[in-house]
Scaffold this motif. Sequence first.
Motif, PDB file in Angstrom:
ATOM      1  N   SER A  71       0.789  -0.811   0.159  1.00  0.00           N
ATOM      2  CA  SER A  71       0.110  -0.054   0.220  1.00  0.00           C
ATOM      3  C   SER A  71       0.985   1.128   0.162  1.00  0.00           C
ATOM      4  O   SER A  71       2.212   1.101   0.198  1.00  0.00           O
ATOM      5  CB  SER A  71      -0.799   0.268   1.218  1.00  0.00           C
ATOM      6  N   LEU A  72       0.643   2.151  -0.936  1.00  0.00           N
ATOM      7  CA  LEU A  72       1.559   3.475  -0.922  1.00  0.00           C
ATOM      8  C   LEU A  72       0.142   4.381  -0.774  1.00  0.00           C
ATOM      9  O   LEU A  72      -0.717   5.188  -0.916  1.00  0.00           O
ATOM     10  CB  LEU A  72       1.819   3.375  -2.450  1.00  0.00           C
ATOM     11  N   VAL A  73       0.599   5.315   0.603  1.00  0.00           N
ATOM     12  CA  VAL A  73      -0.428   6.660   0.647  1.00  0.00           C
ATOM     13  C   VAL A  73       0.638   7.990   0.776  1.00  0.00           C
ATOM     14  O   VAL A  73       1.761   8.196   0.923  1.00  0.00           O
ATOM     15  CB  VAL A  73      -0.899   6.506   2.556  1.00  0.00           C
ATOM     16  N   VAL A  74       0.193   8.525  -0.621  1.00  0.00           N
ATOM     17  CA  VAL A  74       0.753   9.495  -0.667  1.00  0.00           C
ATOM     18  C   VAL A  74      -0.111  10.777  -0.318  1.00  0.00           C
ATOM     19  O   VAL A  74      -1.504  11.392  -0.292  1.00  0.00           O
ATOM     20  CB  VAL A  74       0.921   9.906  -2.118  1.00  0.00           C
ATOM     21  N   VAL A  75       0.146  12.205   0.488  1.00  0.00           N
ATOM     22  CA  VAL A  75       0.096  12.943   0.138  1.00  0.00           C
ATOM     23  C   VAL A  75       0.497  14.348  -0.180  1.00  0.00           C
ATOM     24  O   VAL A  75       1.794  14.883  -0.344  1.00  0.00           O
ATOM     25  CB  VAL A  75       0.048  13.431   2.172  1.00  0.00           C
ATOM     26  N   THR A  76      -0.343  15.245  -0.211  1.00  0.00           N
ATOM     27  CA  THR A  76       0.101  16.331  -1.600  1.00  0.00           C
ATOM     28  C   THR A  76       0.346  17.666  -0.926  1.00  0.00           C
ATOM     29  O   THR A  76      -0.407  17.998  -0.462  1.00  0.00           O
ATOM     30  CB  THR A  76      -0.518  15.833  -2.740  1.00  0.00           C
ATOM     31  N   HIS A  77       0.608  18.225  -1.658  1.00  0.00           N
ATOM     32  CA  HIS A  77       0.348  19.813  -1.602  1.00  0.00           C
ATOM     33  C   HIS A  77      -0.605  20.229  -1.925  1.00  0.00           C
ATOM     34  O   HIS A  77      -1.028  19.582  -2.147  1.00  0.00           O
ATOM     35  CB  HIS A  77       1.869  20.834  -1.747  1.00  0.00           C
ATOM     36  N   ARG A  78      -0.897  21.604  -2.115  1.00  0.00           N
ATOM     37  CA  ARG A  78      -1.874  22.193  -2.802  1.00  0.00           C
ATOM     38  C   ARG A  78      -2.051  21.539  -4.191  1.00  0.00           C
ATOM     39  O   ARG A  78      -1.091  22.298  -4.610  1.00  0.00           O
ATOM     40  CB  ARG A  78      -2.125  23.543  -2.196  1.00  0.00           C
ATOM     41  N   ALA A  79      -3.110  21.553  -4.870  1.00  0.00           N
ATOM     42  CA  ALA A  79      -3.627  20.771  -6.080  1.00  0.00           C
ATOM     43  C   ALA A  79      -4.488  21.521  -7.025  1.00  0.00           C
ATOM     44  O   ALA A  79      -5.550  21.165  -6.294  1.00  0.00           O
ATOM     45  CB  ALA A  79      -2.852  19.911  -6.619  1.00  0.00           C
ATOM     46  N   SER A  80      -4.861  22.057  -7.867  1.00  0.00           N
ATOM     47  CA  SER A  80      -6.805  21.841  -8.245  1.00  0.00           C
ATOM     48  C   SER A  80      -6.739  20.091  -7.768  1.00  0.00           C
ATOM     49  O   SER A  80      -6.295  19.480  -8.431  1.00  0.00           O
ATOM     50  CB  SER A  80      -6.968  22.953  -9.951  1.00  0.00           C
ATOM     51  N   ASP A  81      -7.937  20.530  -7.925  1.00  0.00           N
ATOM     52  CA  ASP A  81      -8.963  19.423  -8.556  1.00  0.00           C
ATOM     53  C   ASP A  81      -9.084  19.184  -9.291  1.00  0.00           C
ATOM     54  O   ASP A  81      -9.196  17.237  -9.456  1.00  0.00           O
ATOM     55  CB  ASP A  81     -10.481  19.340  -7.715  1.00  0.00           C
ATOM     56  N   ALA A  82      -8.839  19.360 -10.533  1.00  0.00           N
ATOM     57  CA  ALA A  82      -8.538  18.690 -11.660  1.00  0.00           C
ATOM     58  C   ALA A  82      -7.769  18.105 -12.174  1.00  0.00           C
ATOM     59  O   ALA A  82      -7.441  16.964 -12.632  1.00  0.00           O
ATOM     60  CB  ALA A  82      -9.042  20.165 -13.424  1.00  0.00           C
TER      61      ALA A  82
END
Length: 430
Positions: A392-403
């Motif tokens: 399992s790979l869990v990624v948390v992003t910085h702010r980005a657009s929903d698109a």
Amino acid sequence: MMRTRPLKVALLGCGVVGSEVARIMTTHADDLAARIGAPVELAGVAVRRPDKVREGIDPSLVTTDATALVKRGDLDIVVEVIGGIEPARTLISTAFEHGASVVSANKALLAQDGAALHAAAEEHGKDLYYEAAVAGAIPLIRPLRESLAGDKVNRVLGIVNGTTNFILDKMDSTGAGYQEALDEATALGYAEADPTADVEGFDAAAKAAILAGIAFHTRVRLDDVHREGMTEVTAADFASAKEMGCTIKLLAICERAGDGASVTARVHPAMIPLSHPLASVRGAYNAVFVESDASGRLMFYGPGAGGAPTASAVLGDLVAVARNRINGTTGPGESAYAALPVSPMGEVVTRYHISLDVADKPGVLAQVATVFAEHGVSIDTVRQQGKDGEASLVVVTHRASDAALGGTVEALRKLDTVRGVASIMRVEGE
């Protein structure tokens, strides 16, 4: 000086809320008269089942002909608590035409046709008040519409459905799965036999449309609100949230875009930090967090549903409308002068938590990171666990657009090394 002629009030609907409105009108009659400056008289009650015993209500006041009741011509105020679109819409319009102001708790109707109802009220010089349509007993609409009228509201973030908050709170505190928590909510009377309106976000979306319209002085309809339910939230999502120091809530989020030239309104489950005030809202309670230029951050908290709490909001409106009636004035109507466009969900910018099921072999993380980079989504943290060829790979992003996030997920699903996208959840409140 107390005016001797009573103000005549008709009640449309006498269920859980309507019966409480009638009870309070009777038991608190002297206090209400003192606060208004005139007595209020229950002049008629429209119901579907006239033979049902309604304690404290004179049977001679009960009728099944709601149309005839609102057409009487001698009513001062009509209280509408029947819900739904029709016949409520027609009855409210008819009440205006025949000289009555209206107090409503009908969130679905106001979210769909609020502009037309406000126009009808203005045409006939009458009031339309609806504090009870959002968050039950919590004073929210009047503070937004009046107390913050001199301020600029930038964001409204809230838990506006008690049923979903109860379910998610149970999942968080006990480790229960969604169905188990829903069954408990149903047994305790927090969830309807058909909980679709609550758990799929329809109820919260209607409230979000109303709040956004008032907060941003812009017409926002139910169709403008992006809606996602919470039926896919799992115990694994809560475990991941706890590892991030977060919990999960179904949120209604209304906000101005970064440049202030447009607004967005959305309802969906989201992770929020445990340090955020909304994270501590437990059980079936509601809370709404308002951010504005001058006032800063304000939070409104309390019971968001139930007969007595909702009736309290109805009676507060009734007192305000009755005072206006005596003084020959009307309160604030629709304020939509800003007329800001409502941006699509694809333009919303936030952080994301994505859980992937991947093959446990070298190079997978690099492939995944490349997909994120190609779509302009910056990765904040990555956590990987693997065993027996699966990971399992869990990624948390910085702010980005929903698109951008949507394009990223679509590309990830095409990778041979990605077995599936287990969950996608927005991270809010930071």
